[in-house]
Design a protein around this motif. Sequence first.
Motif, PDB file in Angstrom:
ATOM      1  N   TYR A  11       0.847  -1.193   0.000  1.00 16.34           N
ATOM      2  CA  TYR A  11       0.000   0.000   0.000  1.00 16.34           C
ATOM      3  C   TYR A  11       0.883   1.243   0.000  1.00 16.34           C
ATOM      4  N   ARG A  12       0.714   2.113  -1.007  1.00 11.41           N
ATOM      5  CA  ARG A  12       1.535   3.328  -1.133  1.00 11.41           C
ATOM      6  C   ARG A  12       3.018   2.994  -0.954  1.00 11.41           C
ATOM      7  N   ASN A  13       3.716   3.662  -0.020  1.00 11.48           N
ATOM      8  CA  ASN A  13       5.148   3.358   0.102  1.00 11.48           C
ATOM      9  C   ASN A  13       5.435   2.239   1.128  1.00 11.48           C
ATOM     10  N   TYR A  14       4.374   1.491   1.530  1.00 11.93           N
ATOM     11  CA  TYR A  14       4.577   0.367   2.452  1.00 11.93           C
ATOM     12  C   TYR A  14       4.659  -0.945   1.689  1.00 11.93           C
ATOM     13  N   GLY A  30       8.044  10.985  12.195  1.00  8.69           N
ATOM     14  CA  GLY A  30       8.882  10.762  11.009  1.00  8.69           C
ATOM     15  C   GLY A  30       9.109  12.045  10.249  1.00  8.69           C
ATOM     16  N   LEU A  31      10.166  12.054   9.464  1.00 11.49           N
ATOM     17  CA  LEU A  31      10.439  13.216   8.617  1.00 11.49           C
ATOM     18  C   LEU A  31       9.393  13.289   7.514  1.00 11.49           C
ATOM     19  N   ASN A  32       9.463  14.308   6.702  1.00  7.48           N
ATOM     20  CA  ASN A  32       8.511  14.441   5.587  1.00  7.48           C
ATOM     21  C   ASN A  32       8.653  13.270   4.624  1.00  7.48           C
ATOM     22  N   ALA A  33       7.538  12.919   3.997  1.00  6.39           N
ATOM     23  CA  ALA A  33       7.498  11.922   2.912  1.00  6.39           C
ATOM     24  C   ALA A  33       7.950  10.515   3.334  1.00  6.39           C
ATOM     25  N   GLN A  34       7.712  10.132   4.608  1.00  9.48           N
ATOM     26  CA  GLN A  34       8.129   8.794   5.067  1.00  9.48           C
ATOM     27  C   GLN A  34       6.962   7.808   5.125  1.00  9.48           C
ATOM     28  N   GLY A  35       5.704   8.335   5.091  1.00  4.86           N
ATOM     29  CA  GLY A  35       4.549   7.420   5.103  1.00  4.86           C
ATOM     30  C   GLY A  35       3.580   7.629   6.261  1.00  4.86           C
ATOM     31  N   LYS A  36       3.681   8.757   6.965  1.00  4.03           N
ATOM     32  CA  LYS A  36       2.773   8.996   8.106  1.00  4.03           C
ATOM     33  C   LYS A  36       1.328   9.144   7.625  1.00  4.03           C
ATOM     34  N   THR A  37       1.135  10.032   6.639  1.00  2.00           N
ATOM     35  CA  THR A  37      -0.228  10.245   6.128  1.00  2.00           C
ATOM     36  C   THR A  37      -0.753   8.982   5.446  1.00  2.00           C
ATOM     37  N   ASN A  38       0.128   8.284   4.731  1.00  2.30           N
ATOM     38  CA  ASN A  38      -0.301   7.051   4.054  1.00  2.30           C
ATOM     39  C   ASN A  38      -0.858   6.033   5.042  1.00  2.30           C
ATOM     40  N   LEU A  39      -0.251   5.958   6.230  1.00  3.70           N
ATOM     41  CA  LEU A  39      -0.726   4.993   7.228  1.00  3.70           C
ATOM     42  C   LEU A  39      -2.126   5.385   7.722  1.00  3.70           C
ATOM     43  N   TYR A  52      -9.702   8.933   1.791  1.00  2.00           N
ATOM     44  CA  TYR A  52     -10.379  10.218   2.032  1.00  2.00           C
ATOM     45  C   TYR A  52      -9.889  11.265   1.044  1.00  2.00           C
ATOM     46  N   ARG A  53      -8.791  10.926   0.306  1.00  2.00           N
ATOM     47  CA  ARG A  53      -8.281  11.878  -0.679  1.00  2.00           C
ATOM     48  C   ARG A  53      -8.897  11.537  -2.039  1.00  2.00           C
ATOM     49  N   PRO A  54      -9.024  12.529  -2.905  1.00  2.00           N
ATOM     50  CA  PRO A  54      -9.615  12.215  -4.209  1.00  2.00           C
ATOM     51  C   PRO A  54      -8.615  11.521  -5.132  1.00  2.00           C
ATOM     52  N   ASN A  58      -6.072   2.565  -7.935  1.00  6.50           N
ATOM     53  CA  ASN A  58      -4.817   2.167  -8.590  1.00  6.50           C
ATOM     54  C   ASN A  58      -3.616   2.946  -8.055  1.00  6.50           C
ATOM     55  N   ASP A  59      -3.845   4.219  -7.688  1.00  7.56           N
ATOM     56  CA  ASP A  59      -2.741   5.044  -7.189  1.00  7.56           C
ATOM     57  C   ASP A  59      -2.277   4.615  -5.798  1.00  7.56           C
ATOM     58  N   LEU A  60      -3.090   3.798  -5.140  1.00 11.46           N
ATOM     59  CA  LEU A  60      -2.735   3.363  -3.779  1.00 11.46           C
ATOM     60  C   LEU A  60      -1.835   2.127  -3.798  1.00 11.46           C
ATOM     61  N   ILE A  61      -1.792   1.461  -4.946  1.00  9.51           N
ATOM     62  CA  ILE A  61      -0.923   0.270  -5.063  1.00  9.51           C
ATOM     63  C   ILE A  61       0.523   0.719  -5.074  1.00  9.51           C
ATOM     64  N   LYS A  62       1.345  -0.007  -4.327  1.00  7.89           N
ATOM     65  CA  LYS A  62       2.769   0.338  -4.317  1.00  7.89           C
ATOM     66  C   LYS A  62       3.322   0.242  -5.739  1.00  7.89           C
ATOM     67  N   TRP A  63       4.141   1.211  -6.107  1.00  5.61           N
ATOM     68  CA  TRP A  63       4.676   1.221  -7.465  1.00  5.61           C
ATOM     69  C   TRP A  63       5.327  -0.126  -7.792  1.00  5.61           C
ATOM     70  N   ASN A  64       5.137  -0.562  -9.029  1.00  2.00           N
ATOM     71  CA  ASN A  64       5.658  -1.845  -9.531  1.00  2.00           C
ATOM     72  C   ASN A  64       4.988  -3.071  -8.907  1.00  2.00           C
ATOM     73  N   ASP A 317      -3.787  14.073  11.679  1.00  2.00           N
ATOM     74  CA  ASP A 317      -2.622  14.194  10.806  1.00  2.00           C
ATOM     75  C   ASP A 317      -2.099  15.623  10.832  1.00  2.00           C
ATOM     76  N   ASP A 318      -0.902  15.807  11.377  1.00  2.00           N
ATOM     77  CA  ASP A 318      -0.263  17.128  11.332  1.00  2.00           C
ATOM     78  C   ASP A 318      -1.083  18.219  11.988  1.00  2.00           C
ATOM     79  N   VAL A 319      -1.792  17.868  13.042  1.00  2.00           N
ATOM     80  CA  VAL A 319      -2.741  18.828  13.604  1.00  2.00           C
ATOM     81  C   VAL A 319      -2.192  19.519  14.843  1.00  2.00           C
ATOM     82  N   THR A 346       3.441  13.348  13.625  1.00  2.00           N
ATOM     83  CA  THR A 346       4.226  14.547  13.907  1.00  2.00           C
ATOM     84  C   THR A 346       5.631  14.398  13.326  1.00  2.00           C
ATOM     85  N   THR A 347       6.246  15.526  12.993  1.00  2.00           N
ATOM     86  CA  THR A 347       7.606  15.416  12.458  1.00  2.00           C
ATOM     87  C   THR A 347       8.649  15.476  13.577  1.00  2.00           C
ATOM     88  N   GLU A 348       8.222  15.882  14.786  1.00  2.00           N
ATOM     89  CA  GLU A 348       9.203  15.851  15.880  1.00  2.00           C
ATOM     90  C   GLU A 348       8.583  15.178  17.096  1.00  2.00           C
TER      91      GLU A 348
END
Length: 372
Positions: A11-14, A30-39, A52-54, A58-64, A317-319, A346-348
């Motif tokens: 799923y996504r980057n997992y 985690g730092l930016n772009a590590q998979g927090k929102t994806n989880l 919840y995103r438009p 297919n876009d949710l399948i991990k690439w390849n 998420d990031d709130v 959170t990033t920190e």
Amino acid sequence: MYIENFKLIKYRNYDYIDENFSKNFNILIGLNAQGKTNLLEAIYYLSTGKSYRPVRDNDLIKWNSNFFNINGIFCNCIGKIQLEIIYKNTDIVNKEVRINGIKKNKISELLGNFTSVLFAPEDLYIIKGSPADRRRLLDNDIAQVSPVYFIKMQKYNRILNQRNSLLRKICKNRGSIDELEIWNQQFIELSKDIIQRRLKVLEKLVPLTRLMQRKLTNGEENLEIKYLFSKKEEIKSNNDIDELLNAEYENLRKEEIIRGITLFGPHRDDYSILLNGMNLKSFGSQGQHRTAVLAIKLAELEFFKAETGEYPVLLLDDVLSELDKNRREHLIQTIKNKEIQCFITTTENLTVELDNSSAKRFNINQGKLIEM
Ligand SMILES: Nc1ncnc2c1ncn2[C@@H]1O[C@H](COP(=O)(O)OP(=O)(O)OP(=O)(O)O)[C@@H](O)[C@H]1O
Ligand SMILES: [Mg+2]
């Protein structure tokens, strides 16, 4: 209700995770772009059967890869339930829901088994965005506690498409007005039902939202949400919906035929959000927008509890970093007192006081979760 175990495959980057979560706080660092929102997106997916995103599945399948799988074991007051989504994009596209291992015929059968309330940066569109943003966000939430609402919306969208295609034909002198009258009856009937259901939800949600906003602002701010028929006229009661819909049909009949499109119905309605009597979208500060959305989300926790008997899982998420100290502490206290399972990204490392017995902390790095 809480998630005890959660598995994600492709799923996504997992690639693969299999994790047991705390039934109180789960802090995802985690730092930016590590998979927090994806989880969080994957967790939310199990409550609605979609992101919840438009985005397309297919876009949710991990690439390849050519499939993804989301699998959760949930505990509620009755016992445990296992929910699973398998999406494949192989020779044919196939999306399957399994509940306790048993394949279900419809994705909508997932609704109502696990509820979640998500607060992500895009939720500010409830205030700042278009009527379509407000309708989408509230529709998704209503559908979780009312699968019937979801099914009615699907039917409504089908009839709307058919009505639109007939109007296009009439516009080109290829369709009949008599046929429009036949569709119209069904269209108005269903429109009325959907508006009534939305009003019923508002009736319960608005007093809760008002209360939460007052708590968050020490009684200084009064938040109101109103239903706007055709984006202009406020409706409160159920009685006059028939009349309004029929009057709107008569008013817009000519224009609908000239433009070949449906110009009234619940897909053209809106919600107005007022703070101390003023339109929040035009006059509120950034912080007031954020607080109002938070009040709506906290109200939803209570609303879901009243409807289903269980608190939903809260996904933030990031709130936290954007709220001032008072509002942040109020939020954390609310979650603590009610023993709601909560995922916070959170990033920190969070400065909020959480004792280790109620919180698990995870580091997220390139789609891998490591408990700290
Ligand atoms: N289908 C996919 N396959 C593989 N990777 C993907 C896919 N979709 C998105 N990604 C990647 O997932 C990564 C992590 O995204 P995510 O939004 O979860 O990050 P985040 O940890 O929330 O970051 P931020 O702190 O910036 O919000 C992004 O780099 C994105 O490129
Ligand atoms: Mg993110």
